[in-house]
Design a protein around this motif. Structure first.
Motif, mmCIF file in Angstrom:
data_model
loop_
_atom_site.group_PDB
_atom_site.id
_atom_site.type_symbol
_atom_site.label_atom_id
_atom_site.label_comp_id
_atom_site.label_asym_id
_atom_site.label_seq_id
_atom_site.Cartn_x
_atom_site.Cartn_y
_atom_site.Cartn_z
ATOM 1 N N ILE A 1 43.465 48.765 27.954
ATOM 2 C CA ILE A 1 43.428 47.672 28.933
ATOM 3 C C ILE A 1 42.446 48.018 30.047
ATOM 4 O O ILE A 1 42.456 49.140 30.578
ATOM 5 C CB ILE A 1 44.831 47.426 29.541
ATOM 6 N N LEU A 2 41.604 47.053 30.406
ATOM 7 C CA LEU A 2 40.660 47.269 31.508
ATOM 8 C C LEU A 2 41.432 47.532 32.797
ATOM 9 O O LEU A 2 42.347 46.781 33.143
ATOM 10 C CB LEU A 2 39.761 46.037 31.680
ATOM 11 N N ARG A 3 41.065 48.598 33.498
ATOM 12 C CA ARG A 3 41.747 48.936 34.755
ATOM 13 C C ARG A 3 40.832 48.748 35.954
ATOM 14 O O ARG A 3 41.271 48.371 37.029
ATOM 15 C CB ARG A 3 42.223 50.405 34.722
ATOM 16 N N LEU A 4 39.555 49.080 35.776
ATOM 17 C CA LEU A 4 38.626 49.092 36.904
ATOM 18 C C LEU A 4 37.229 48.688 36.447
ATOM 19 O O LEU A 4 36.765 49.148 35.403
ATOM 20 C CB LEU A 4 38.584 50.529 37.470
ATOM 21 N N SER A 5 36.584 47.833 37.233
ATOM 22 C CA SER A 5 35.167 47.530 37.017
ATOM 23 C C SER A 5 34.408 47.785 38.306
ATOM 24 O O SER A 5 34.897 47.451 39.390
ATOM 25 C CB SER A 5 34.956 46.064 36.623
ATOM 26 N N LEU A 6 33.226 48.365 38.164
ATOM 27 C CA LEU A 6 32.346 48.589 39.314
ATOM 28 C C LEU A 6 31.038 47.866 39.047
ATOM 29 O O LEU A 6 30.477 48.006 37.951
ATOM 30 C CB LEU A 6 32.050 50.087 39.463
ATOM 31 N N SER A 7 30.559 47.103 40.001
ATOM 32 C CA SER A 7 29.259 46.464 39.795
ATOM 33 C C SER A 7 28.181 47.540 39.867
ATOM 34 O O SER A 7 28.320 48.520 40.599
ATOM 35 C CB SER A 7 29.010 45.396 40.860
ATOM 36 N N VAL B 1 39.864 46.036 40.747
ATOM 37 C CA VAL B 1 40.986 46.805 40.204
ATOM 38 C C VAL B 1 41.988 45.826 39.608
ATOM 39 O O VAL B 1 42.435 44.892 40.293
ATOM 40 C CB VAL B 1 41.654 47.643 41.325
ATOM 41 N N ASN B 2 42.304 45.997 38.336
ATOM 42 C CA ASN B 2 43.290 45.120 37.699
ATOM 43 C C ASN B 2 44.695 45.517 38.094
ATOM 44 O O ASN B 2 45.005 46.709 38.232
ATOM 45 C CB ASN B 2 43.163 45.220 36.174
ATOM 46 N N LEU B 3 45.540 44.531 38.246
ATOM 47 C CA LEU B 3 46.958 44.777 38.507
ATOM 48 C C LEU B 3 47.692 44.494 37.206
ATOM 49 O O LEU B 3 47.776 43.347 36.770
ATOM 50 C CB LEU B 3 47.437 43.879 39.645
ATOM 51 N N VAL B 4 48.127 45.543 36.581
ATOM 52 C CA VAL B 4 48.718 45.445 35.243
ATOM 53 C C VAL B 4 50.214 45.746 35.331
ATOM 54 O O VAL B 4 50.607 46.798 35.831
ATOM 55 C CB VAL B 4 48.034 46.429 34.267
ATOM 56 N N GLY B 5 51.019 44.800 34.874
ATOM 57 C CA GLY B 5 52.473 45.017 34.796
ATOM 58 C C GLY B 5 53.230 44.622 36.039
ATOM 59 O O GLY B 5 54.245 43.964 35.971
ATOM 60 N N GLY C 1 52.178 45.955 30.820
ATOM 61 C CA GLY C 1 50.964 45.701 30.047
ATOM 62 C C GLY C 1 50.334 44.341 30.296
ATOM 63 O O GLY C 1 49.286 44.025 29.744
ATOM 64 N N ARG C 2 50.959 43.513 31.148
ATOM 65 C CA ARG C 2 50.437 42.173 31.391
ATOM 66 C C ARG C 2 49.543 42.167 32.626
ATOM 67 O O ARG C 2 49.899 42.747 33.665
ATOM 68 C CB ARG C 2 51.626 41.246 31.611
ATOM 69 N N LYS C 3 48.394 41.496 32.540
ATOM 70 C CA LYS C 3 47.515 41.383 33.709
ATOM 71 C C LYS C 3 48.098 40.337 34.646
ATOM 72 O O LYS C 3 48.112 39.154 34.306
ATOM 73 C CB LYS C 3 46.105 40.992 33.283
ATOM 74 N N VAL C 4 48.579 40.769 35.808
ATOM 75 C CA VAL C 4 49.244 39.832 36.723
ATOM 76 C C VAL C 4 48.418 39.552 37.985
ATOM 77 O O VAL C 4 48.791 38.713 38.795
ATOM 78 C CB VAL C 4 50.665 40.323 37.105
ATOM 79 N N GLY C 5 47.313 40.244 38.139
ATOM 80 C CA GLY C 5 46.454 39.998 39.280
ATOM 81 C C GLY C 5 45.288 40.970 39.296
ATOM 82 O O GLY C 5 45.153 41.797 38.385
#
Ligand SMILES: Nc1ncnc2c1ncn2[C@@H]1O[C@H](COP(=O)(O)OP(=O)(O)OP(=O)(O)O)[C@@H](O)[C@H]1O
Ligand SMILES: [Mg+2]
Length: 379
Positions: free
Chosen positions: A208-214, A301-305, A331-335
């Motif tokens: 699951i994607l957790r973090l992206s940086l431009s 930053v993904n908010l997972v769970g 495991g669910r992307k909630v924000g």
């Protein structure tokens, strides 16, 4: 403009949020009674196979799009005959099937990991000999967030991997030892106009994607643009397209594409002149595209769970929380949270990203990776 969307999750929600500013109205066809996009338009709560429901959507909407590639292909093909719809069923048919997708990459000279189609256990054994170990077995369709995948580290893992994916048609591919995982998001309008966003660098945990940086001014930006441009032109694509990439040395390998707005592009809401959501809508409606440039670095930053305390996020300068209004479930992307670099320097930015990761419940491992990266950059 009246926009119909197949699906009613957070991607549909963010499209509707950005479309409101363009005077657009939305209708979602989504079987989930708790679809989080529903408050942003009309919600037809029905199965995708419900013909009356899809007819209702086609009659109301001036343009139809979809928020994920696991919508039934038949539905998209049939809607396409009734109403303007983008991206086309042709693009969807390739992007939703890992075998067709990787074969198309190959035809277009877009590098990929070694891969082989697999339809049975014996065939899998033979394919593993060709692609080598370690390898990953992936279902051809219906996978997301690492679902429908099994890693094969040694010969003895083969039977269990085949059982794990449920014995459906698959591809098996070699594991790529990448130095960075990147994605490029591009948009092509109905007139053929094309624009590219700066690359994103992506970190996954448990698929699951957790973090992206431009990545502003990245040395691989133009290489990535050339690859995705081939796909856009080949498919005469309309809308936002995302291409997930692995970097090995100075070379990029394509992992997969997504015919839609993409999680690694969420930072464009605050971080780019025009968000991926707005540009997708502009493209499918035949409007001129908006600027894709970014003036400051961004992190997402993904908010997972589960969701952290909103007030704690607000205490971090230049951080914007997006809560989707979905129920919390592992495991669910909630924000997600976007952080924009306010110009205080790389160290402060990295420190804030680490803080957000902690609020998001990420383990120390990811923050440590960032720390090392930041030290490497400043040393
Ligand atoms: N061949 C590979 N070599 C190395 N890592 C891989 C490979 N394939 C997948 N991965 C890792 O697993 C992650 C998920 O795989 P992939 O993107 O194929 O599946 P997905 O379920 O569609 O994921 P998502 O929905 O998050 O895009 C990748 O982002 C990457 O980190
Ligand atoms: Mg992926």
């Amino acid at each position: 403009m009246r926009i119909g969307i197949l699906g009613g999750g957070q991607l549909a929600q963010m499209m509707a949020q950005s479309g409101a500013g363009l005077g657009m109205e939305f209708m979602f066809l989504c079987p989930d009674a708790l679809a989080c996009a529903a408050p942003y338009g009309q919600h037809i709560c029905a199965p995708f196979q419900d013909e009356k429901a899809s007819w209702q959507l086609a009659r109301w909407a001036e343009v139809v799009t979809y928020e994920f590639e696991n919508v039934p292909l038949d539905l998209v093909s049939s809607l396409e005959k009734q109403v303007e719809l983008h991206p086309s069923s042709g693009a969807l048919s390739v992007a939703r099937d890992r075998l067709l997708e990787k074969s198309r990459f190959r035809e277009l000279d877009i590098p990929t990991a070694e891969f082989m189609p697999v339809e049975g256990l014996e065939e899998l054994r033979q394919a593993v000999e060709i692609v080598g170990l370690p390898a990953i077995l992936k279902t051809r369709t219906q996978g997301y967030d690492g679902k429908g995948q099994a890693v094969i580290r040694k010969i003895e893992d083969i039977a269990a991997a085949w059982a794990q994916v449920g014995g459906v048609p698959c591809i098996v591919e070699s594991v790529v030892r990448f130095s960075r995982e990147l994605s490029i998001i591009a948009v092509r309008g109905r007139s053929g106009e094309v624009a590219f966003y700066p690359l994103s660098e992506n970190y996954h945990r448990e698929g699951i994607l957790r973090l992206s940086l431009s990545c502003l001014n990245d040395p691989l930006q133009f290489q990535a643009q050339r690859l995705i441009q081939r796909l856009l032109e080949d498919m005469q694509y309309v809308g936002v397209l995302a291409l997930e990439l692995f970097q090995v040395g100075e070379k990029l390998y394509a992992n997969e594409m997504a015919p839609r707005v993409h999680n690694s592009g969420h930072w464009t809401i605050e971080g780019a002149a025009t968000s991926q959501f707005e540009n997708h809508l502009r493209a499918i409606c035949g409007m001129p595209l908006g600027e894709t440039g970014a003036s400051a670095a961004a992190a997402m930053v993904n908010l997972v769970g589960r969701l952290p305390d909103e007030a704690a996020i607000r205490e971090i300068p230049n951080a914007t929380p997006h809560f989707y209004g979905k129920g919390e479930r592992p495991g669910r992307k909630v924000g997600h949270i976007t952080l924009i670099d306010g110009g205080e320097g790389a160290r402060v930015f990295a420190h804030r990203v680490a803080h957000l990761l902690k609020l998001a419940g990420e383990d120390e491992g990811l923050a440590q990776v960032l720390n090392d990266k930041q030290s490497a950059q400043t040393s």
